[in-house]
Design a protein around this motif. Sequence first.
Motif, PDB file in Angstrom:
ATOM      1  N   TRP A  95       0.828  -1.202   0.000  1.00 39.95           N
ATOM      2  CA  TRP A  95       0.000   0.000   0.000  1.00 39.95           C
ATOM      3  C   TRP A  95       0.872   1.264   0.000  1.00 39.95           C
ATOM      4  CZ3 TRP A  95      -1.290   3.484   4.241  1.00 39.95           C
ATOM      5  CH2 TRP A  95      -2.367   4.332   3.969  1.00 39.95           C
ATOM      6  N   GLU A  96       1.879   1.284   0.844  1.00 39.55           N
ATOM      7  CA  GLU A  96       2.742   2.468   0.905  1.00 39.55           C
ATOM      8  C   GLU A  96       3.577   2.607  -0.364  1.00 39.55           C
ATOM      9  OE1 GLU A  96       6.168   4.442   3.801  1.00 39.55           O
ATOM     10  OE2 GLU A  96       4.909   2.792   4.533  1.00 39.55           O
ATOM     11  N   ARG A  97       4.119   1.491  -0.866  1.00 37.19           N
ATOM     12  CA  ARG A  97       4.952   1.541  -2.065  1.00 37.19           C
ATOM     13  C   ARG A  97       4.160   2.046  -3.267  1.00 37.19           C
ATOM     14  NH1 ARG A  97       9.229  -2.321  -2.269  1.00 37.19           N
ATOM     15  NH2 ARG A  97      10.311  -2.313  -0.238  1.00 37.19           N
ATOM     16  N   VAL A  98       2.896   1.669  -3.346  1.00 37.13           N
ATOM     17  CA  VAL A  98       2.057   2.131  -4.454  1.00 37.13           C
ATOM     18  C   VAL A  98       1.925   3.652  -4.409  1.00 37.13           C
ATOM     19  CG1 VAL A  98      -0.307   2.148  -5.350  1.00 37.13           C
ATOM     20  CG2 VAL A  98       0.800  -0.019  -4.794  1.00 37.13           C
ATOM     21  N   GLY A  99       1.743   4.220  -3.227  1.00 37.45           N
ATOM     22  CA  GLY A  99       1.657   5.669  -3.108  1.00 37.45           C
ATOM     23  C   GLY A  99       2.932   6.354  -3.563  1.00 37.45           C
ATOM     24  N   HIS A 100       4.079   5.823  -3.157  1.00 38.61           N
ATOM     25  CA  HIS A 100       5.354   6.396  -3.588  1.00 38.61           C
ATOM     26  C   HIS A 100       5.518   6.282  -5.106  1.00 38.61           C
ATOM     27  CE1 HIS A 100       6.683   7.105   0.454  1.00 38.61           C
ATOM     28  NE2 HIS A 100       6.697   5.832   0.780  1.00 38.61           N
ATOM     29  N   LEU A 101       5.137   5.147  -5.682  1.00 38.49           N
ATOM     30  CA  LEU A 101       5.252   4.954  -7.122  1.00 38.49           C
ATOM     31  C   LEU A 101       4.387   5.956  -7.875  1.00 38.49           C
ATOM     32  CD1 LEU A 101       6.105   3.451  -9.691  1.00 38.49           C
ATOM     33  CD2 LEU A 101       4.302   1.770  -9.219  1.00 38.49           C
ATOM     34  N   ARG A 161      -9.048   6.950  -3.423  1.00 36.85           N
ATOM     35  CA  ARG A 161      -9.070   5.519  -3.798  1.00 36.85           C
ATOM     36  C   ARG A 161      -7.940   4.771  -3.105  1.00 36.85           C
ATOM     37  NH1 ARG A 161      -9.882   8.060  -8.697  1.00 36.85           N
ATOM     38  NH2 ARG A 161      -7.781   7.594  -9.460  1.00 36.85           N
ATOM     39  N   TRP A 162      -6.792   5.412  -3.000  1.00 35.97           N
ATOM     40  CA  TRP A 162      -5.640   4.788  -2.341  1.00 35.97           C
ATOM     41  C   TRP A 162      -5.935   4.541  -0.865  1.00 35.97           C
ATOM     42  CZ3 TRP A 162      -2.088   6.955   1.326  1.00 35.97           C
ATOM     43  CH2 TRP A 162      -0.919   6.217   1.514  1.00 35.97           C
ATOM     44  N   VAL A 163      -6.526   5.502  -0.182  1.00 36.57           N
ATOM     45  CA  VAL A 163      -6.864   5.333   1.239  1.00 36.57           C
ATOM     46  C   VAL A 163      -7.895   4.225   1.408  1.00 36.57           C
ATOM     47  CG1 VAL A 163      -7.976   6.422   3.225  1.00 36.57           C
ATOM     48  CG2 VAL A 163      -6.267   7.689   1.910  1.00 36.57           C
ATOM     49  N   ALA A 164      -8.916   4.211   0.552  1.00 35.50           N
ATOM     50  CA  ALA A 164      -9.991   3.215   0.657  1.00 35.50           C
ATOM     51  C   ALA A 164      -9.475   1.803   0.419  1.00 35.50           C
ATOM     52  CB  ALA A 164     -11.103   3.542  -0.327  1.00 35.50           C
ATOM     53  N   ALA A 165      -8.385   1.671  -0.324  1.00 35.28           N
ATOM     54  CA  ALA A 165      -7.860   0.342  -0.668  1.00 35.28           C
ATOM     55  C   ALA A 165      -7.053  -0.287   0.459  1.00 35.28           C
ATOM     56  CB  ALA A 165      -6.984   0.443  -1.920  1.00 35.28           C
ATOM     57  N   ASP A 188      -8.442  -6.064  -0.253  1.00 34.72           N
ATOM     58  CA  ASP A 188      -7.431  -6.640  -1.139  1.00 34.72           C
ATOM     59  C   ASP A 188      -7.708  -6.395  -2.607  1.00 34.72           C
ATOM     60  OD1 ASP A 188      -6.041  -7.481   1.029  1.00 34.72           O
ATOM     61  OD2 ASP A 188      -6.116  -9.626   0.558  1.00 34.72           O
ATOM     62  N   GLN A 189      -8.971  -6.541  -3.032  1.00 35.11           N
ATOM     63  CA  GLN A 189      -9.262  -6.357  -4.448  1.00 35.11           C
ATOM     64  C   GLN A 189      -9.056  -4.905  -4.858  1.00 35.11           C
ATOM     65  OE1 GLN A 189      -9.835  -8.803  -6.794  1.00 35.11           O
ATOM     66  NE2 GLN A 189      -9.371  -7.010  -8.068  1.00 35.11           N
ATOM     67  N   ALA A 190      -9.498  -3.984  -3.980  1.00 30.35           N
ATOM     68  CA  ALA A 190      -9.276  -2.569  -4.274  1.00 30.35           C
ATOM     69  C   ALA A 190      -7.779  -2.260  -4.296  1.00 30.35           C
ATOM     70  CB  ALA A 190      -9.981  -1.695  -3.239  1.00 30.35           C
ATOM     71  N   VAL A 230      -5.340  -4.314  -5.137  1.00 25.84           N
ATOM     72  CA  VAL A 230      -4.784  -4.839  -6.387  1.00 25.84           C
ATOM     73  C   VAL A 230      -5.163  -3.931  -7.547  1.00 25.84           C
ATOM     74  CG1 VAL A 230      -4.910  -6.739  -8.041  1.00 25.84           C
ATOM     75  CG2 VAL A 230      -4.705  -7.229  -5.598  1.00 25.84           C
ATOM     76  N   ASP A 231      -6.408  -3.448  -7.568  1.00 28.34           N
ATOM     77  CA  ASP A 231      -6.860  -2.581  -8.666  1.00 28.34           C
ATOM     78  C   ASP A 231      -6.055  -1.279  -8.699  1.00 28.34           C
ATOM     79  OD1 ASP A 231      -8.720  -4.478  -9.337  1.00 28.34           O
ATOM     80  OD2 ASP A 231     -10.406  -3.460  -8.344  1.00 28.34           O
ATOM     81  N   VAL A 232      -5.875  -0.663  -7.533  1.00 26.21           N
ATOM     82  CA  VAL A 232      -5.118   0.591  -7.480  1.00 26.21           C
ATOM     83  C   VAL A 232      -3.657   0.346  -7.844  1.00 26.21           C
ATOM     84  CG1 VAL A 232      -4.253   2.403  -5.942  1.00 26.21           C
ATOM     85  CG2 VAL A 232      -6.640   1.710  -5.821  1.00 26.21           C
ATOM     86  N   ALA A 233      -3.096  -0.753  -7.363  1.00 28.76           N
ATOM     87  CA  ALA A 233      -1.698  -1.055  -7.651  1.00 28.76           C
ATOM     88  C   ALA A 233      -1.480  -1.279  -9.138  1.00 28.76           C
ATOM     89  CB  ALA A 233      -1.253  -2.278  -6.855  1.00 28.76           C
ATOM     90  N   ARG A 234      -2.365  -2.041  -9.762  1.00 30.72           N
ATOM     91  CA  ARG A 234      -2.193  -2.325 -11.197  1.00 30.72           C
ATOM     92  C   ARG A 234      -2.404  -1.070 -12.036  1.00 30.72           C
ATOM     93  NH1 ARG A 234      -0.909  -7.253 -11.969  1.00 30.72           N
ATOM     94  NH2 ARG A 234      -1.618  -8.974 -10.631  1.00 30.72           N
TER      95      ARG A 234
END
Length: 392
Positions: free
Chosen positions: A158-164, A193-197, A201-203, A205-209
């Motif tokens: 979750w944190e890495r996705v935000g940095h990316l 969306r990032w906070v809600a995810a 898990d599905q949210a 994965v969706d935000v990460a992808r």
Amino acid sequence: MDPIADAAALVADRYPEARWALLAGSVLDPGSRTAGSDLDIVVCVPDDAVGHRDALRWRGWPVELFVNTEAGHRWFISKETARRKPTLARMIATGVPLTGETHVVGLKAECQALVDAGPGPASDSALEDARYGVTDLLDDLAYARDGGEADVVRSVLWERVGHLALAAAGRWDGGGKWLLRELRAWDRGYAARWVAARHDDQAMVDVARATLDAAGGPLFEGYLRQAPIVDEIVETATTPPVVVRRASRAILLDDDGRLVLIKRTVPGRAPYWVTPGGGIEPEDGSVEDGLHRELSEELGGTAKIVRQVFLASRPKDAGIAVNHYFLARVVSMDLALRSGPEFQEPIRGTYDVEHVDLRDDAALAAVNLVPAALKAFIRTNRDALLAEAEVG
């Protein structure tokens, strides 16, 4: 409690010699201030003072003090913004003057311009590292069998996705609450969306992808990073202090203050740079004589040796190998006259002569000069080296 009055009183009590001081942070915004808000105070002290960071309590406030000379503050600003985090720059840009307002106007304007400009696009390698990390964590989450491990992976992902997301958008990065603040400053919809995810898990994965796709896509196959060249070996207590090999090298400057280096390109290794020189032969009358011979062989050149300025050693065989580094000035150089045996053996790779401006820290930082300790020495002492070599 009045945060500005209390902060000013603290500065007057503890730093009466301060050139200027600022109060920064959420405590200045009544809408953001909480019962636990602290006083973030940036203090500029005279040039002969020692910088420090301090945490204390004052009149009921928790206080964090960021105290340094102006040169020290600028050094930290440079280091932080190079990591894409404008923490101190933002504090100075938005801080309220407590004393010395006229002395900080210029730096405040510089910091505001820096914050407003943003960090620019992240490097390709930084984005690849971030994409690879998120891709790998998605696989870990998908195949996790242990609930505890899954929780850890979920949190890190979750944190890495935000940095990316911020890196791909060319935005400033942040840690802790500032990660969310930077995301909101960039795109409030994405931040929501990032906070809600976070716990879905599905949210997640969706935000990460989606974030990966915006950054160039998932990356696993084809990701490659070469290990650094190991140029220093820790000496053990059992190594006898006997010199079994001696070499001499030149920190060689031309008349324009450029460092003369040799770029080594060896099959199977990333390019690296060395100073000209090499091992001392039995026929060399002295370490300096050996250096003159090496400069003739490797550069077709002659040089004026100023003095030895650096020494490095490492364990070798039954003793230690010692490298003597001399500061020197180029007298003449003709690469057509190079004659060393290394140029006759293609298996050794190539030896390309390059010049790096000693005054250009960015150019010097970009060169993979070995050993690393020599590079650090040169960068730290560049002004002294230029003065000692009498380069204008």
